[in-house]
Enzyme design. Structure first.
Site: not given
Ligand code: 5GP
Ligand code: MG
Length: 178
Positions: A48, A102-103, A106, A134, A155-156, A168
């Protein structure tokens, strides 16, 4: 283009490419000041982050190194479910200043695991950068000094982020339309 269709979902324009690039540039300028003389190693988390990394790193003007890794779920080992593994790190990071690129963060669980795996390799310091955070979903304690946008729990897609492997390549960031 104010709305786009990706597979079965509609997405509405949320953050334009222009706004993103302005914030990314500000972030790069801050890093250029903070990290001068440290020869940081930017650790880009695929997939990402590839677009964010390409823009951010072209605005980094201090000496630095860039490498690409992947975080994958380890299968069939732990009963606790999500155990992650780090793939593709060939550099020795001992004693280095490491900047994770990181992108989106969450819940923060992925980042927490990544930090744990990297700390075992004894870098001098690790700092987190993320295009998006977030804050309302964060479930772990994380210091994220380098971030461009704090967003709502929606969700984006776009600017590197996918919905079911697509989207992407969209220039802007879009939010799902419920
Ligand atoms: P975390 O472990 O912080 O919950 O998850 C992070 C990962 O969840 C990100 O690297 C991404 O792959 C995915 N993710 C979380 N929120 C979003 C979102 O709003 N859109 C997209 N495309 N991926 C997300
Ligand atoms: Mg990521």
């Amino acid at each position: 283009m104010n709305t786009v269709q990706v597979k079965d979902k509609q997405f509405a324009l949320y953050i334009s490419e222009e706004e993103i690039l302005a914030r990314v540039k500000e972030l790069a300028n801050r890093m250029n000041t903070d990290l001068a003389g440290k020869n940081p190693l930017f650790l880009v988390i695929l997939n990402g982050s590839f677009v964010f990394a390409a823009d951010l790193l072209r605005d980094i003007t201090i000496p630095c190194e860039i490498t690409f890794v992947r975080v994958a779920s380890y299968e069939g080992v732990s009963s606790t479910g999500e155990v992650k593994q780090l793939l593709g790190l060939t550099q020795n990071i001992e004693g280095r200043t490491v900047i994770i690129v990181e992108d989106i963060i969450d819940t923060g669980f992925t980042m927490k695991e990544l930090l744990r795996m990297l700390e075992e390799k004894h870098p001098a310091e690790i700092h987190i950068s993320s295009l998006l955070v977030k804050p309302g979903n964060l479930q772990v304690d994380l210091d994220i000094p380098y971030r461009c946008f704090d967003i709502a729990n929606e969700f984006i897609v776009g600017y590197g982020l996918d919905y079911d492997h697509e989207g992407r390549n969209l220039r802007h960031i879009y939010q799902v339309v419920e």
